[in-house]
Design a protein around this motif. Sequence first.
Motif, PDB file in Angstrom:
ATOM      1  N   HIS A   1      -7.333   0.314  -5.074  1.00  0.00           N
ATOM      2  CA  HIS A   1      -7.020   1.630  -5.618  1.00  0.00           C
ATOM      3  C   HIS A   1      -6.259   1.533  -6.936  1.00  0.00           C
ATOM      4  O   HIS A   1      -5.955   2.561  -7.545  1.00  0.00           O
ATOM      5  CB  HIS A   1      -6.211   2.452  -4.611  1.00  0.00           C
ATOM      6  CG  HIS A   1      -7.048   3.022  -3.508  1.00  0.00           C
ATOM      7  ND1 HIS A   1      -7.737   4.214  -3.623  1.00  0.00           N
ATOM      8  CD2 HIS A   1      -7.339   2.541  -2.273  1.00  0.00           C
ATOM      9  CE1 HIS A   1      -8.397   4.455  -2.500  1.00  0.00           C
ATOM     10  NE2 HIS A   1      -8.177   3.449  -1.667  1.00  0.00           N
TER      11      HIS A   1
ATOM     12  N   ASP B   1      -2.391  -1.734  -3.973  1.00  0.00           N
ATOM     13  CA  ASP B   1      -2.507  -0.276  -3.835  1.00  0.00           C
ATOM     14  C   ASP B   1      -1.142   0.379  -4.078  1.00  0.00           C
ATOM     15  O   ASP B   1      -0.700   1.237  -3.302  1.00  0.00           O
ATOM     16  CB  ASP B   1      -3.108   0.115  -2.483  1.00  0.00           C
ATOM     17  CG  ASP B   1      -4.623  -0.064  -2.438  1.00  0.00           C
ATOM     18  OD1 ASP B   1      -5.209  -0.486  -3.455  1.00  0.00           O
ATOM     19  OD2 ASP B   1      -5.217   0.242  -1.388  1.00  0.00           O
TER      20      ASP B   1
ATOM     21  N   HIS C   1       0.430   3.681  -2.290  1.00  0.00           N
ATOM     22  CA  HIS C   1      -0.556   4.722  -2.652  1.00  0.00           C
ATOM     23  C   HIS C   1       0.041   5.937  -3.347  1.00  0.00           C
ATOM     24  O   HIS C   1      -0.265   7.085  -2.993  1.00  0.00           O
ATOM     25  CB  HIS C   1      -1.335   5.181  -1.409  1.00  0.00           C
ATOM     26  CG  HIS C   1      -2.433   4.239  -1.006  1.00  0.00           C
ATOM     27  ND1 HIS C   1      -3.759   4.457  -1.302  1.00  0.00           N
ATOM     28  CD2 HIS C   1      -2.396   3.075  -0.315  1.00  0.00           C
ATOM     29  CE1 HIS C   1      -4.490   3.463  -0.809  1.00  0.00           C
ATOM     30  NE2 HIS C   1      -3.687   2.606  -0.210  1.00  0.00           N
TER      31      HIS C   1
ATOM     32  N   HIS D   1      -4.194  -1.519   6.204  1.00  0.00           N
ATOM     33  CA  HIS D   1      -3.353  -0.413   6.679  1.00  0.00           C
ATOM     34  C   HIS D   1      -3.156  -0.472   8.191  1.00  0.00           C
ATOM     35  O   HIS D   1      -3.134   0.553   8.866  1.00  0.00           O
ATOM     36  CB  HIS D   1      -3.943   0.944   6.268  1.00  0.00           C
ATOM     37  CG  HIS D   1      -3.818   1.232   4.808  1.00  0.00           C
ATOM     38  ND1 HIS D   1      -3.010   2.226   4.288  1.00  0.00           N
ATOM     39  CD2 HIS D   1      -4.406   0.647   3.745  1.00  0.00           C
ATOM     40  CE1 HIS D   1      -3.113   2.241   2.974  1.00  0.00           C
ATOM     41  NE2 HIS D   1      -3.955   1.289   2.619  1.00  0.00           N
TER      42      HIS D   1
ATOM     43  N   ASP E   1       0.784  -1.241   0.000  1.00  0.00           N
ATOM     44  CA  ASP E   1       0.000   0.000   0.000  1.00  0.00           C
ATOM     45  C   ASP E   1       0.819   1.296   0.000  1.00  0.00           C
ATOM     46  O   ASP E   1       0.624   2.146   0.884  1.00  0.00           O
ATOM     47  CB  ASP E   1      -0.962  -0.025   1.199  1.00  0.00           C
ATOM     48  CG  ASP E   1      -2.062  -1.070   1.032  1.00  0.00           C
ATOM     49  OD1 ASP E   1      -1.804  -2.267   1.273  1.00  0.00           O
ATOM     50  OD2 ASP E   1      -3.182  -0.666   0.642  1.00  0.00           O
TER      51      ASP E   1
ATOM     52  N   HIS F   1      -4.451  -8.809  -1.918  1.00  0.00           N
ATOM     53  CA  HIS F   1      -4.601  -7.472  -1.343  1.00  0.00           C
ATOM     54  C   HIS F   1      -5.618  -7.475  -0.203  1.00  0.00           C
ATOM     55  O   HIS F   1      -5.322  -7.045   0.915  1.00  0.00           O
ATOM     56  CB  HIS F   1      -5.024  -6.473  -2.416  1.00  0.00           C
ATOM     57  CG  HIS F   1      -5.171  -5.087  -1.882  1.00  0.00           C
ATOM     58  ND1 HIS F   1      -4.083  -4.343  -1.472  1.00  0.00           N
ATOM     59  CD2 HIS F   1      -6.263  -4.314  -1.639  1.00  0.00           C
ATOM     60  CE1 HIS F   1      -4.500  -3.169  -1.012  1.00  0.00           C
ATOM     61  NE2 HIS F   1      -5.819  -3.132  -1.099  1.00  0.00           N
TER      62      HIS F   1
ATOM     63  N   HIS G   1      -4.108  -3.940   2.414  1.00  0.00           N
ATOM     64  CA  HIS G   1      -5.442  -3.338   2.413  1.00  0.00           C
ATOM     65  C   HIS G   1      -5.883  -2.723   3.741  1.00  0.00           C
ATOM     66  O   HIS G   1      -6.446  -1.634   3.763  1.00  0.00           O
ATOM     67  CB  HIS G   1      -6.496  -4.348   1.951  1.00  0.00           C
ATOM     68  CG  HIS G   1      -7.877  -3.776   1.861  1.00  0.00           C
ATOM     69  ND1 HIS G   1      -8.216  -2.805   0.939  1.00  0.00           N
ATOM     70  CD2 HIS G   1      -9.003  -4.007   2.589  1.00  0.00           C
ATOM     71  CE1 HIS G   1      -9.491  -2.491   1.099  1.00  0.00           C
ATOM     72  NE2 HIS G   1      -9.983  -3.184   2.089  1.00  0.00           N
TER      73      HIS G   1
HETATM   74 FE   LIG Z   1      -4.587   0.813   0.595  1.00  0.00          FE
END
Ligand SMILES: [Fe+2]
Length: 277
Positions: free
Chosen positions: A97, A66, A27, A209, A25, A169, A207
């Motif tokens: 995402h 992500d 991002h 976090h 993640d 994920h 996912h």
């Molecule tokens: Fe995420």
Amino acid sequence: MPEIHLYQWPGSVALQDVKFIHFTDPHLDVGSSRLYGLEPAARLQACVAHMAAHHGDAAFAVLTGDLTHDGSVASYQQVRTLLAPLALPVHPLIGNHDDRASFQQAFPEVAADQAGFVQYVVRYGGRRFIVLDTVQAGSHEGVLDAARLAWLRQVLAEDPTDPCYLFLHHPPMAVGMPRSDTMAINDPGFEAILAEASNVRHIFFGHLHRAVSGIWRGIPFSGIPGLSHQVALDLVENDGRIRGSHEPPSYSVVLLRQDDVIIHQCHFLDDSGTFYL
Ligand SMILES: [Fe+2]
């Protein structure tokens, strides 16, 4: 020459010790340097530098989705650029995402199954590491539809005795965080395949976090913090929203020794220094 430890899994090929990295993640968004007050690109850069300096001997790394926040090709290209200092192979998968088409344009060498899902197998040390695609376009919820489950069943059946490690994920299970749990996979078909196969040794995911681990349907699992923002520990979430937090990011260093799985968390932004006890 370093000693190589060999172990004979019942009915299987000899196993070698394997060290690998799990991170997740990041991002990235090339259109905006900040996300929730943080700088995702700077964080991925710092993570990669830390891995290279301290765990460059790992056999590989898995990035569990992500990769980007906006799903643009430009953001994936920035991910590629920031991962470049790593000498070890990085095996990515996609998250809610991400955009599958943009990802595949920027990472054309990453394998896909016959239906085009980002699902593939890599082998290290007599073990199989299976990457799954749980993305459904236009939704944040994870899914493993019939085609993807059929692929997994076939892969696991190719050798029913060798140890396998799954990467995806979305978490397959509810973890007690009500809003986040609405996005979990929760698929009885997935559970049935795992029960039928009986050679899945661990499930790794992103996912959420935040760090979570345990045993689900008899299989150990671990989810880890994101490289970017975190999700606060809220087991009520009675307003239907997800609360973020600025808890520190980390990545996992995983040691596979014989049939054991050892997972260390590495807080790569911590600069408090070390000392001898
Ligand atoms: Fe995420």
